[in-house]
Write a protein that holds these residues in place. Structure first.
Motif, PDB file in Angstrom:
ATOM      1  N   ALA A  23       0.823  -1.207   0.000  1.00  0.00           N
ATOM      2  CA  ALA A  23       0.000   0.000   0.000  1.00  0.00           C
ATOM      3  C   ALA A  23       0.859   1.260   0.000  1.00  0.00           C
ATOM      4  O   ALA A  23       0.562   2.225  -0.713  1.00  0.00           O
ATOM      5  CB  ALA A  23      -0.939  -0.003   1.202  1.00  0.00           C
ATOM      6  N   ILE A  24       1.922   1.265   0.783  1.00  0.00           N
ATOM      7  CA  ILE A  24       2.807   2.434   0.811  1.00  0.00           C
ATOM      8  C   ILE A  24       3.507   2.609  -0.530  1.00  0.00           C
ATOM      9  O   ILE A  24       3.615   3.729  -1.042  1.00  0.00           O
ATOM     10  CB  ILE A  24       3.806   2.335   1.978  1.00  0.00           C
ATOM     11  CG1 ILE A  24       3.070   2.594   3.285  1.00  0.00           C
ATOM     12  CG2 ILE A  24       4.958   3.310   1.808  1.00  0.00           C
ATOM     13  CD1 ILE A  24       3.905   2.412   4.525  1.00  0.00           C
ATOM     14  N   ALA A  25       3.964   1.511  -1.114  1.00  0.00           N
ATOM     15  CA  ALA A  25       4.622   1.601  -2.423  1.00  0.00           C
ATOM     16  C   ALA A  25       3.661   2.127  -3.484  1.00  0.00           C
ATOM     17  O   ALA A  25       4.005   3.016  -4.266  1.00  0.00           O
ATOM     18  CB  ALA A  25       5.164   0.234  -2.831  1.00  0.00           C
ATOM     19  N   GLY A  26       2.446   1.602  -3.507  1.00  0.00           N
ATOM     20  CA  GLY A  26       1.451   2.056  -4.481  1.00  0.00           C
ATOM     21  C   GLY A  26       1.062   3.512  -4.290  1.00  0.00           C
ATOM     22  O   GLY A  26       0.957   4.270  -5.254  1.00  0.00           O
ATOM     23  N   THR A  27       0.891   3.927  -3.045  1.00  0.00           N
ATOM     24  CA  THR A  27       0.532   5.312  -2.759  1.00  0.00           C
ATOM     25  C   THR A  27       1.668   6.260  -3.122  1.00  0.00           C
ATOM     26  O   THR A  27       1.439   7.341  -3.671  1.00  0.00           O
ATOM     27  CB  THR A  27       0.145   5.469  -1.275  1.00  0.00           C
ATOM     28  OG1 THR A  27      -0.923   4.566  -0.983  1.00  0.00           O
ATOM     29  CG2 THR A  27      -0.299   6.883  -0.955  1.00  0.00           C
ATOM     30  N   THR A  28       2.885   5.846  -2.841  1.00  0.00           N
ATOM     31  CA  THR A  28       4.042   6.681  -3.169  1.00  0.00           C
ATOM     32  C   THR A  28       4.175   6.875  -4.677  1.00  0.00           C
ATOM     33  O   THR A  28       4.388   8.002  -5.142  1.00  0.00           O
ATOM     34  CB  THR A  28       5.328   6.064  -2.586  1.00  0.00           C
ATOM     35  OG1 THR A  28       5.173   5.956  -1.166  1.00  0.00           O
ATOM     36  CG2 THR A  28       6.531   6.913  -2.908  1.00  0.00           C
ATOM     37  N   VAL A  29       4.030   5.800  -5.429  1.00  0.00           N
ATOM     38  CA  VAL A  29       4.105   5.911  -6.892  1.00  0.00           C
ATOM     39  C   VAL A  29       2.992   6.823  -7.403  1.00  0.00           C
ATOM     40  O   VAL A  29       3.212   7.673  -8.268  1.00  0.00           O
ATOM     41  CB  VAL A  29       4.023   4.519  -7.558  1.00  0.00           C
ATOM     42  CG1 VAL A  29       3.793   4.627  -9.057  1.00  0.00           C
ATOM     43  CG2 VAL A  29       5.282   3.731  -7.273  1.00  0.00           C
ATOM     44  N   MET A  30       1.801   6.669  -6.825  1.00  0.00           N
ATOM     45  CA  MET A  30       0.671   7.510  -7.224  1.00  0.00           C
ATOM     46  C   MET A  30       0.966   8.986  -6.971  1.00  0.00           C
ATOM     47  O   MET A  30       0.684   9.832  -7.812  1.00  0.00           O
ATOM     48  CB  MET A  30      -0.579   7.093  -6.457  1.00  0.00           C
ATOM     49  CG  MET A  30      -1.790   7.933  -6.764  1.00  0.00           C
ATOM     50  SD  MET A  30      -3.188   7.550  -5.713  1.00  0.00           S
ATOM     51  CE  MET A  30      -2.602   8.073  -4.123  1.00  0.00           C
ATOM     52  N   TYR A  31       1.553   9.293  -5.821  1.00  0.00           N
ATOM     53  CA  TYR A  31       1.854  10.691  -5.505  1.00  0.00           C
ATOM     54  C   TYR A  31       2.972  11.247  -6.372  1.00  0.00           C
ATOM     55  O   TYR A  31       2.922  12.415  -6.767  1.00  0.00           O
ATOM     56  CB  TYR A  31       2.185  10.866  -4.022  1.00  0.00           C
ATOM     57  CG  TYR A  31       0.955  11.210  -3.231  1.00  0.00           C
ATOM     58  CD1 TYR A  31       0.414  12.485  -3.274  1.00  0.00           C
ATOM     59  CD2 TYR A  31       0.302  10.254  -2.479  1.00  0.00           C
ATOM     60  CE1 TYR A  31      -0.727  12.805  -2.584  1.00  0.00           C
ATOM     61  CE2 TYR A  31      -0.849  10.561  -1.782  1.00  0.00           C
ATOM     62  CZ  TYR A  31      -1.358  11.839  -1.838  1.00  0.00           C
ATOM     63  OH  TYR A  31      -2.499  12.145  -1.162  1.00  0.00           O
ATOM     64  N   VAL A  32       3.981  10.449  -6.675  1.00  0.00           N
ATOM     65  CA  VAL A  32       5.067  10.940  -7.544  1.00  0.00           C
ATOM     66  C   VAL A  32       4.511  11.288  -8.922  1.00  0.00           C
ATOM     67  O   VAL A  32       4.779  12.360  -9.469  1.00  0.00           O
ATOM     68  CB  VAL A  32       6.210   9.909  -7.629  1.00  0.00           C
ATOM     69  CG1 VAL A  32       7.180  10.260  -8.740  1.00  0.00           C
ATOM     70  CG2 VAL A  32       6.936   9.807  -6.293  1.00  0.00           C
ATOM     71  N   ILE A  33       3.729  10.377  -9.489  1.00  0.00           N
ATOM     72  CA  ILE A  33       3.153  10.622 -10.814  1.00  0.00           C
ATOM     73  C   ILE A  33       2.133  11.763 -10.760  1.00  0.00           C
ATOM     74  O   ILE A  33       2.153  12.670 -11.598  1.00  0.00           O
ATOM     75  CB  ILE A  33       2.514   9.337 -11.372  1.00  0.00           C
ATOM     76  CG1 ILE A  33       3.597   8.307 -11.653  1.00  0.00           C
ATOM     77  CG2 ILE A  33       1.697   9.638 -12.635  1.00  0.00           C
ATOM     78  CD1 ILE A  33       3.069   6.928 -11.979  1.00  0.00           C
TER      79      ILE A  33
END
Length: 93
Positions: A23-33
């Motif tokens: 979940a943290i990895a997915g959320t982080t990628v979402m925020y970067v993009i």
């Protein structure tokens, strides 16, 4: 979503730690993009002279909420996963 699914599929029975990592990895990628897209949209299409750092600053308010929910839902996810697996006779191979 792909990254979170990839992380979860590495284990047969993912627990809290694995769900939290995914979940943290997915959320982080979402925020970067998403933040990069917001920055480009503001500067290119709207001609609003805003810095990349300022764009991240405005996203902090949303990030706090999203990461708090990420932790909460990572605590619930293993129980839901086990219930759905049991109810549907889903077995990983």
């Amino acid at each position: 979503a792909w990254l979170a699914g990839f992380i979860l599929e590495k284990r047969k029975n993912p627990g809290f730690g694995r769900f939290l990592l995914a979940a943290i990895a997915g959320t982080t990628v979402m925020y970067v993009i998403g933040t990069t897209y917001t920055y480009l949209a503001l500067n290119v299409w709207l001609n609003a002279p805003i810095s990349y750092q300022t764009t991240w600053f405005f996203m902090i308010w949303f990030m706090v909420k999203d990461y708090a929910l990420t932790i909460l839902l990572a605590m619930l996810a293993p129980k839901i996963y086990r219930s759905v697996s049991k109810a549907t006779s889903f077995r990983k191979q």
